[in-house]
Design an enzyme around this catalytic site. Structure first.
Site, PDB file in Angstrom:
ATOM      1  N   CYS A 172       1.092   9.656   0.127  1.00 29.90           N
ATOM      2  CA  CYS A 172       0.627  10.633  -0.867  1.00 29.90           C
ATOM      3  C   CYS A 172       1.677  11.691  -1.184  1.00 29.90           C
ATOM      4  CB  CYS A 172      -0.645  11.301  -0.380  1.00 29.90           C
ATOM      5  SG  CYS A 172      -2.011  10.147  -0.144  1.00 29.90           S
ATOM      6  N   SER A 214     -11.703  -2.310   3.862  1.00 34.69           N
ATOM      7  CA  SER A 214     -12.776  -1.453   4.357  1.00 34.69           C
ATOM      8  C   SER A 214     -13.688  -1.095   3.186  1.00 34.69           C
ATOM      9  CB  SER A 214     -12.200  -0.181   4.976  1.00 34.69           C
ATOM     10  OG  SER A 214     -13.201   0.794   5.156  1.00 34.69           O
ATOM     11  N   GLU A 242     -16.430   1.104  11.400  1.00 36.54           N
ATOM     12  CA  GLU A 242     -16.428  -0.200  10.729  1.00 36.54           C
ATOM     13  C   GLU A 242     -15.456  -1.159  11.410  1.00 36.54           C
ATOM     14  OE1 GLU A 242     -15.714  -2.112   6.246  1.00 36.54           O
ATOM     15  OE2 GLU A 242     -15.263   0.004   6.624  1.00 36.54           O
ATOM     16  N   LYS A 275      -5.940   8.621  -8.788  1.00 40.52           N
ATOM     17  CA  LYS A 275      -7.226   9.257  -8.510  1.00 40.52           C
ATOM     18  C   LYS A 275      -7.982   9.541  -9.811  1.00 40.52           C
ATOM     19  CE  LYS A 275      -7.029   9.693  -3.967  1.00 40.52           C
ATOM     20  NZ  LYS A 275      -7.999   9.016  -3.083  1.00 40.52           N
ATOM     21  N   GLU A 321     -18.673   2.944  -9.645  1.00 41.02           N
ATOM     22  CA  GLU A 321     -19.133   2.945  -8.253  1.00 41.02           C
ATOM     23  C   GLU A 321     -19.151   4.355  -7.660  1.00 41.02           C
ATOM     24  OE1 GLU A 321     -17.251  -0.037  -9.956  1.00 41.02           O
ATOM     25  OE2 GLU A 321     -15.831   0.796  -8.513  1.00 41.02           O
ATOM     26  N   GLU A 340     -14.563   4.610   8.862  1.00 44.68           N
ATOM     27  CA  GLU A 340     -13.646   3.470   8.903  1.00 44.68           C
ATOM     28  C   GLU A 340     -13.431   2.990  10.326  1.00 44.68           C
ATOM     29  OE1 GLU A 340     -10.217   2.793   5.751  1.00 44.68           O
ATOM     30  OE2 GLU A 340      -9.546   4.091   7.382  1.00 44.68           O
ATOM     31  N   GLU A 377      -9.684   6.347 -10.424  1.00 40.85           N
ATOM     32  CA  GLU A 377     -10.742   6.160  -9.432  1.00 40.85           C
ATOM     33  C   GLU A 377     -11.973   6.988  -9.782  1.00 40.85           C
ATOM     34  OE1 GLU A 377     -10.984   6.198  -4.604  1.00 40.85           O
ATOM     35  OE2 GLU A 377     -10.330   8.058  -5.558  1.00 40.85           O
ATOM     36  N   CYS A 419      -8.330   3.878   1.150  1.00 46.69           N
ATOM     37  CA  CYS A 419      -8.296   5.261   0.672  1.00 46.69           C
ATOM     38  C   CYS A 419      -7.302   5.487  -0.459  1.00 46.69           C
ATOM     39  CB  CYS A 419      -7.983   6.211   1.835  1.00 46.69           C
ATOM     40  SG  CYS A 419      -6.465   5.819   2.694  1.00 46.69           S
TER      41      CYS A 419
END
Length: 573
Positions: free
Chosen positions: A502, A318, A281, A357, A365, A278, A360, A298
């Site tokens: 988190c 990102s 980037e 999560k 992907e 990141e 996700e 994230c």
């Protein structure tokens, strides 16, 4: 100041204090259900009613302000009759599956019934809604037969997260909290954050439980490896009866080995890897005119929020996968090759503080060649139950190190667990890469704390890098609207789905802001005490680039560690 008497005790409190708050100052416990310290007053359950001398009717203590000379009785005959009647009305409409309910032991209604010695003799006809479960979401299970219409889930979804996936339908005794138009949760704008689960006082909203799935993996002939997120070592002990803020890193590893996991790795490792990717980037975008501000990627609930409500801003995200996503890709490629195994011979399990999560992990992907990188996700709540079930005395466990080759994580990776942590970790490394020197003070306190939106400017060589941090989707909206209007002159923005980051994730033990303070302190103390505090100084990450990936943002890194996003705005229409 106002002086009043509660149950014969005199107390002096500030003007506009509620009776409930004044009673708590005297250590007098008044039962509550719809009330939550992190939300505004709703006063719709009425279990907190008290008798005030001179008032014709009983008043809700959560909403009624004190006044000079007030005399309050919290357990008078009228109050006791009223509370019993309220509990009878609730239980006449409520499922009685207490022993098999996921919230048994932590259910606020169950606790109140026990504390008030409610005998469950109900004078009203029992009309419980059909006990159909909505299991469509990989993150959250709804059971409206247990809903008590407290509105806490609606409040957090509408006012804090500004998602509005839930609403009240019908009237009176038939009122239900449900997605609009009879939809299942997976068909709505729900971002899977689980904040509704955190707020629900009963078992109407719970984490989608994958424990049996993981037990089956452990019992199989395949290798089962796990990654453990930074926040887990902060909150798992709390879920197992320890005080909030107790760090249990080594005990977590020991417990998971005893459960049967073959290898236990540290997600701090791929948090450091995320910073390398990141940060590189971001530098590339600044130098080459890429889309700015760049926004972190994230937090999966935030990604789904952006895809749903702000798809026009997806180019600002990102392209990095989350640390969970990066870890999953490495397990099924690099690690599998090291072990001379095929990807399908390894089960990859994540232990996360986050219900999103689970969603996700199912994204197409995050996989290749017909398999998913993450085979199962356990929340902190689920892992705690597995440890309990196995009869493991968690507090008495010895410490065990994480396994190699993914066992080393830096303090920068650890602070991913709190709002502002990703930003601070990134700035520590971006500064070093661009200037060739280390920040004189790597503790960037301007981005720390629980303020909704935080800003900072860090001079990086000739560039004053301007950054912003938001946690909770209501706060994120403020920054996103500013970007749309061309008023956001930031280089980099961090967004975390859950309030507090988190450590406030939907899969953690139930929280309030007092507990969050302890969790926050524990994260920064852990960072401070680690031997490596900078992602670019993680020797195991450097070795991974040397032996396998090549360089940050290189060809193989993009193949494995980066992703793309989906326009979900059609769900809103």
């Amino acid at each position: 100041m106002v002086k009043l008497t509660i149950d014969g005790q005199t107390v002096e409190v500030e003007k506009n204090t509620t009776i409930l708050e004044a009673a708590r100052a005297l250590h007098i416990k008044i039962p509550t259900l719809c009330y939550h310290p992190d939300q505004g007053v709703k006063a719709n359950c009425r279990i907190c009613v008290v008798e005030v001398e001179g008032e014709r009717v009983l008043v809700p203590s959560c909403a009624f302000p004190v006044r000079e000379g007030m005399v309050v009785k919290t357990t008078s005959p009228r109050v006791r009759r009223a509370r019993k009647n309220i509990l009878e009305l609730i239980f006449a409409h409520h499922s009685k599956e207490c022993l098999s309910c996921d919230k048994s032991g932590t259910c606020e209604l169950q606790n109140i019934a026990r504390e008030l010695h409610f005998d469950y003799e109900i004078r009203y006809p029992t009309v419980v809604r059909e006990a159909t479960k909505d299991i469509s979401s990989p993150s959250i299970v709804r059971n409206h037969s247990k809903c008590i219409n407290c509105n806490r889930c609606i409040t957090v979804c509408n006012e804090v997260q500004t998602v509005s996936a839930l609403a009240r339908e019908r009237r009176g005794f038939e009122t239900v909290v449900t997605p609009a138009y009879g939809k299942q949760l997976a068909e709505t704008v729900c971002i899977n954050c689980g904040q509704c689960v955190q707020m629900c006082p009963v078992g109407a909203l719970v984490v989608h439980d994958d424990r049996d799935k993981v037990w089956d993996m452990i019992d199989s002939h395949k290798e089962v490896v796990a990654q453990v997120a930074p926040a887990v070592r902060i909150t798992l002990g709390e879920a197992l009866g320890l005080e909030p803020g107790v760090v249990t890193t080594g005990k977590v590893v020991t417990a998971m080995k005893r459960l049967g996991f073959d290898k236990v790795f540290d997600t701090d490792f791929t948090a450091d890897l995320t910073i390398m990717e990141e940060g590189t980037e971001l530098i590339s975008r600044i130098k080459n005119g890429g889309a700015l501000p760049m926004i972190t990627s994230c937090s999966p609930g935030w990604i789904k929020f952006c895809e749903t409500f702000y798809p026009d801003l997806l180019p600002h995200l990102s392209s990095c996968k989350s640390p969970q996503g990066m870890f999953g890709a490495l397990i099924k490629t690099y690690y599998a090759k090291q072990q001379n195994k095929e990807p399908e011979d390894i089960y990859s399990v994540s232990v996360m503080p986050c219900t999103a999560k689970k969603f996700e992990a199912k994204r197409p992907e995050l996989g290749r060649d017909g398999y998913q990188d993450i085979d199962a996700v356990l929340t902190v709540q689920e892992l705690a139950r597995m440890i309990d079930y196995a009869g493991i005395s968690f507090k008495d466990l010895p410490e065990t190190e994480f396994d190699s080759p993914f066992g080393l994580g830096s303090g920068a990776g650890e602070i991913f667990g709190v709002t502002g942590g990703v930003m601070e970790a990134a700035l520590r490394t971006v500064y070093a890469v661009l200037t060739g020197a280390e920040l004189e003070n790597i503790d960037i306190k301007a981005v720390r704390g629980f303020e909704g939106v935080k800003e900072a400017t860090v001079q990086v060589g000739d560039i004053p890098v301007k950054v912003a941090v938001a946690h909770g989707m209501g706060n994120a909206r403020k920054l996103l609207e500013a970007i749309r209007e061309g008023k956001a002159d930031y280089h980099f923005i961090e967004v975390m789905t859950c309030p507090g980051g988190c450590i406030g994730g939907g899969g953690n033990p139930l929280k309030n802001w007092q507990k969050m303070d302890y969790r926050l302190d524990a994260v920064y103390k852990t960072d401070l005490n680690l031997p490596v505090r900078l992602s670019h100084q993680n020797k195991e990450v450097a070795m991974l680039y040397k032996d396998y990936l090549g360089e940050p943002n290189g060809y193989l890194s993009h193949e494995l560690l980066h992703t793309h996003y989906v326009d979900r705005s059609n769900i809103v229409k």
